[in-house]
Design an enzyme around this catalytic site. Structure first.
Site, mmCIF file in Angstrom:
data_model
loop_
_atom_site.group_PDB
_atom_site.id
_atom_site.type_symbol
_atom_site.label_atom_id
_atom_site.label_comp_id
_atom_site.label_asym_id
_atom_site.label_seq_id
_atom_site.Cartn_x
_atom_site.Cartn_y
_atom_site.Cartn_z
ATOM 1 N N ASN A 74 -4.491 4.326 -0.879
ATOM 2 C CA ASN A 74 -4.116 5.369 0.077
ATOM 3 C C ASN A 74 -3.149 6.391 -0.538
ATOM 4 O OD1 ASN A 74 -4.024 2.575 2.079
ATOM 5 N ND2 ASN A 74 -5.414 4.232 2.602
ATOM 6 N N HIS A 113 -3.639 -4.075 3.145
ATOM 7 C CA HIS A 113 -4.548 -3.400 4.074
ATOM 8 C C HIS A 113 -3.942 -3.116 5.440
ATOM 9 C CE1 HIS A 113 -8.163 -1.908 5.973
ATOM 10 N NE2 HIS A 113 -8.094 -2.837 6.894
ATOM 11 N N ASP A 127 0.817 -1.215 0.000
ATOM 12 C CA ASP A 127 0.000 0.000 0.000
ATOM 13 C C ASP A 127 0.855 1.272 0.000
ATOM 14 O OD1 ASP A 127 -1.130 -2.360 1.324
ATOM 15 O OD2 ASP A 127 -2.937 -1.164 1.592
ATOM 16 N N ASN A 174 -10.864 -0.798 0.750
ATOM 17 C CA ASN A 174 -11.990 -0.094 1.360
ATOM 18 C C ASN A 174 -11.932 1.421 1.223
ATOM 19 O OD1 ASN A 174 -9.768 -0.753 3.264
ATOM 20 N ND2 ASN A 174 -10.898 0.589 4.656
ATOM 21 N N HIS A 175 -10.777 1.985 0.834
ATOM 22 C CA HIS A 175 -10.684 3.443 0.673
ATOM 23 C C HIS A 175 -10.802 3.892 -0.782
ATOM 24 C CE1 HIS A 175 -9.814 4.384 4.834
ATOM 25 N NE2 HIS A 175 -8.847 3.487 4.860
#
Length: 257
Positions: free
Chosen positions: A40, A176, A8, A67-68
């Site tokens: 992110n 994540h 990420d 999820n973002h």
């Protein structure tokens, strides 16, 4: 083929880490295909078109998410048009974007599937295990490699998924948690697996954020605004080499001195 899966990317610090370390990683490992989790990448939450284009310009082939992915409002204006930007395939069918893609590189067809776990995630999702089955049946005869970014909180869910798709997926890399795990392995039926690749971004941080705000939240229980940390950088990824039925996986960790 050699596949580079990058953890990420967190905000501007993560993008700077990419610009700094990716060229030397490419020179050393010579990957044929690069996948990066970019949910992110813009300010620590979500992704913008400008940031997405910036990432692709560095030689990244596919950007996955979690999820973002929908945190930035502008995502709705471009996600449907960008074949190399994925959101989890087990979002409800009405969600914008696509959950997997098939890409051609070096004369080979590569499927990348983005899935998200359900434990502790707080989003109403379809079962990622059954969603993989559904996609696999559609694509298995048309591709030579299948790679899964499994975006999940629970390590047990990630590991269970790895064994569930062992022998069907070529690579399963977890994202994540932003904390790299040391369990990279080739599963019994040949799938290269790691529970979490880790983050690419600020080295001294709380999963990419300035430490002060999370500490304050733990101390007081009060809501706080998180900001991406600055300072020294870290780059975390895995490199997987597939040769016929054989596979090799290696963790990559580069820290700014």
């Amino acid at each position: 083929m050699r596949f580079l899966c990058i953890g990420d990317v967190i905000g501007r610090t993560g993008r700077n880490a990419l610009k700094t370390f990716l060229p030397e990683v490419k020179e050393k490992y010579k990957p044929d295909f690069i996948i990066l989790n970019g949910e992110n990448a813009a300010g620590g939450f979500g992704i913008t078109k400008k940031v997405y284009d910036e990432i692709l310009s560095l030689g990244v082939d596919v950007v996955t998410s979690g999820n973002h992915i929908f945190d930035k409002k502008e995502i709705s204006r471009f996600i449907d048009q960008e074949e190399r930007l994925l959101r989890p395939a087990n979002y409800p069918p009405q969600a914008l974007g696509r959950g997997y893609g098939i890409y051609e590189k070096e004369g080979r067809k590569i499927a990348v599937i983005n899935l998200m776990g359900r434990a502790f995630m707080g989003i109403p999702l379809d079962c990622p295990f059954r969603k993989f089955d559904e996609i696999y049946e559609k694509i298995k005869d048309d591709v030579e490699y299948i790679i899964v970014d499994f975006h999940a909180e629970a390590t047990s869910e990630k590991t269970a998924f790895g064994f569930y798709v062992d022998g069907r997926a070529d690579i399963v890399f977890g994202t994540h948690s932003h904390v790299a795990t040391a369990d990279e392995m080739i599963l019994p039926k040949g799938t290269a697996y790691i529970t979490d690749v880790g983050l690419t971004g600020p080295k001294y941080s709380v999963i990419g954020m300035k430490a002060e705000e999370p500490i304050q939240k733990f101390l007081t229980g009060m809501p706080v605004k998180y900001e991406v940390a600055k300072g020294k950088m870290i780059f975390q990824a895995i490199i997987v080499e597939k040769k016929g039925d054989k596979a090799d996986i290696k963790r990559i960790k580069i820290e700014e001195e």
